[in-house]
Design an enzyme around this catalytic site. Sequence first.
Site, PDB file in Angstrom:
ATOM      1  N   ARG A  28       0.836  -1.197   0.000  1.00 36.49           N
ATOM      2  CA  ARG A  28       0.000   0.000   0.000  1.00 36.49           C
ATOM      3  C   ARG A  28       0.873   1.248   0.000  1.00 36.49           C
ATOM      4  O   ARG A  28       1.965   1.244   0.539  1.00 36.49           O
ATOM      5  CB  ARG A  28      -0.853   0.051   1.265  1.00 36.49           C
ATOM      6  CG  ARG A  28      -1.731  -1.146   1.428  1.00 36.49           C
ATOM      7  CD  ARG A  28      -2.355  -1.128   2.819  1.00 36.49           C
ATOM      8  NE  ARG A  28      -2.981  -2.428   3.070  1.00 36.49           N
ATOM      9  CZ  ARG A  28      -3.542  -2.760   4.220  1.00 36.49           C
ATOM     10  NH1 ARG A  28      -3.546  -1.895   5.232  1.00 36.49           N
ATOM     11  NH2 ARG A  28      -4.083  -3.942   4.376  1.00 36.49           N
ATOM     12  N   ASP A  64       0.174   5.294   1.302  1.00 38.59           N
ATOM     13  CA  ASP A  64      -0.822   6.055   2.052  1.00 38.59           C
ATOM     14  C   ASP A  64      -1.401   7.186   1.215  1.00 38.59           C
ATOM     15  O   ASP A  64      -0.837   7.574   0.203  1.00 38.59           O
ATOM     16  CB  ASP A  64      -0.180   6.660   3.304  1.00 38.59           C
ATOM     17  CG  ASP A  64       0.726   5.680   4.004  1.00 38.59           C
ATOM     18  OD1 ASP A  64       0.298   4.524   4.179  1.00 38.59           O
ATOM     19  OD2 ASP A  64       1.858   6.052   4.363  1.00 38.59           O
ATOM     20  N   ARG A 108       8.220   7.482   6.460  1.00 41.72           N
ATOM     21  CA  ARG A 108       7.793   8.771   7.005  1.00 41.72           C
ATOM     22  C   ARG A 108       8.171   8.913   8.483  1.00 41.72           C
ATOM     23  O   ARG A 108       8.498  10.000   8.949  1.00 41.72           O
ATOM     24  CB  ARG A 108       6.289   8.945   6.807  1.00 41.72           C
ATOM     25  CG  ARG A 108       5.914   9.079   5.327  1.00 41.72           C
ATOM     26  CD  ARG A 108       4.424   8.918   5.087  1.00 41.72           C
ATOM     27  NE  ARG A 108       3.652   9.884   5.826  1.00 41.72           N
ATOM     28  CZ  ARG A 108       2.326   9.822   5.968  1.00 41.72           C
ATOM     29  NH1 ARG A 108       1.631   8.816   5.410  1.00 41.72           N
ATOM     30  NH2 ARG A 108       1.688  10.741   6.636  1.00 41.72           N
TER      31      ARG A 108
END
Lengths: 247, 247
Positions: A51, A53, A199
Amino acid sequence: MNKNFKLIIEYDGTHFFGWQKQKDKKTVQGEIEKALTRILNQKVKISGSGRTDAGVHAFGQVANFYADTNILPQKLKKGINSLIKDPVVIRECCVVEDKFHARYNAVSKEYRYVILNREDPCVIGRLYQWHIRSPLDLKAMKQCCQIILGKLDFKSFESTGSPRSSSIREVFFSDINPLEGDRIEFKICASGFLKYMVRNLMGTIVLAGLNKISVNEFVEILEARDRTKAGATAPAHGLFLKKVNYS
Amino acid sequence: MNKNFKLIIEYDGTHFFGWQKQKDKKTVQGEIEKALTRILNQKVKISGSGRTDAGVHAFGQVANFYADTNILPQKLKKGINSLIKDPVVIRECCVVEDKFHARYNAVSKEYRYVILNREDPCVIGRLYQWHIRSPLDLKAMKQCCQIILGKLDFKSFESTGSPRSSSIREVFFSDINPLEGDRIEFKICASGFLKYMVRNLMGTIVLAGLNKISVNEFVEILEARDRTKAGATAPAHGLFLKKVNYS
């Protein structure tokens, strides 16, 4: 007979609720599946390498899907690209061997994160970089990049909410360098990434860059295996999934 | 006593109807004047180094204005930047000698134009580059860049509608080079530019890049002093005013 198609996908994450399909929300997976289902006249489900985000961009996301069709991959690519009006584009489409799986066969992934480091507000390219006003200590940040090299437990940089068997990942490459126009670029390549790992790393490396933590404290945070010790999650819009590598 | 302030301005042209103030339209000049008038509590009129068209971006537009104030330039800069919510930012603000004029004292200007040259649609950064699908012949384009060097009559590359005494301009630098990610960059520095000159040059250099005209024909177009002989105007959103130079 079912064929296995591999896609390489570029997208501007700004207008998507991330990669993964969600009900009533515009996602990259959702839009591509919609286009494929329409072109191939059969229900198609694609599997991404992982995935991304909401807000995260990709130059080289990879996905695969099975479909019973004789349409040529080049034609399929053109069909998807002309059907999707959102900022997503298929860069490559080819038939691969049946057992290929975009997620399970990935041996490493490369991400980049771009920061604009200047006092003045960010104007040009503001959808593609994190704006930090205070001057960053590049040397300290580069040292942090060296510390995370190798096979390590990244639990301190993992956000909750995604199932995984282990929080150990191997980082093959990690560095920070200046770019033109007051920008700096964090590049990282690893065997895999935990939820929000890039991140969370970026947010903590920036703390070292702002001299709010020392490089030694960065090591302590890594070794603590405790998310609460690390810095905040850096914003999504500075992050790009650059490439997924297969053996 | 009136002081003469010089501003260096960066803006994302996407959401503006160009530089020059227009009634009921959002322009860069208009927004800065509005902010200045509010901060200084007096009517302020700024003079830019030249207009940029709707959609054109700038890293270093220059303007000056006179105001009767004791406010420090650094404070004025911060005031404007916090007041303007649109993608425009004052990079520098200083007091200069009375006779300085952003337009009349400019000795040269530098522009860059970015093209994305690939078959696939443009996704990331699509507000900042012109997408051209067919492969471009960089060598031919570089030759065109050499041809326009020096003091020449650029009438063939001038759009109508702007008063000027002569269509002769001196090009000091002009070149095209590849950038990362299938992009190419046209850089040009000249004593001044006619209306749409960079975009008209770019549109015609691209014709040479597509081998729709030869380099010899490019020379003929230049020498014809006739706008109808040259190529179409390249789109605004690939163009950046990079710098204005003063002696």
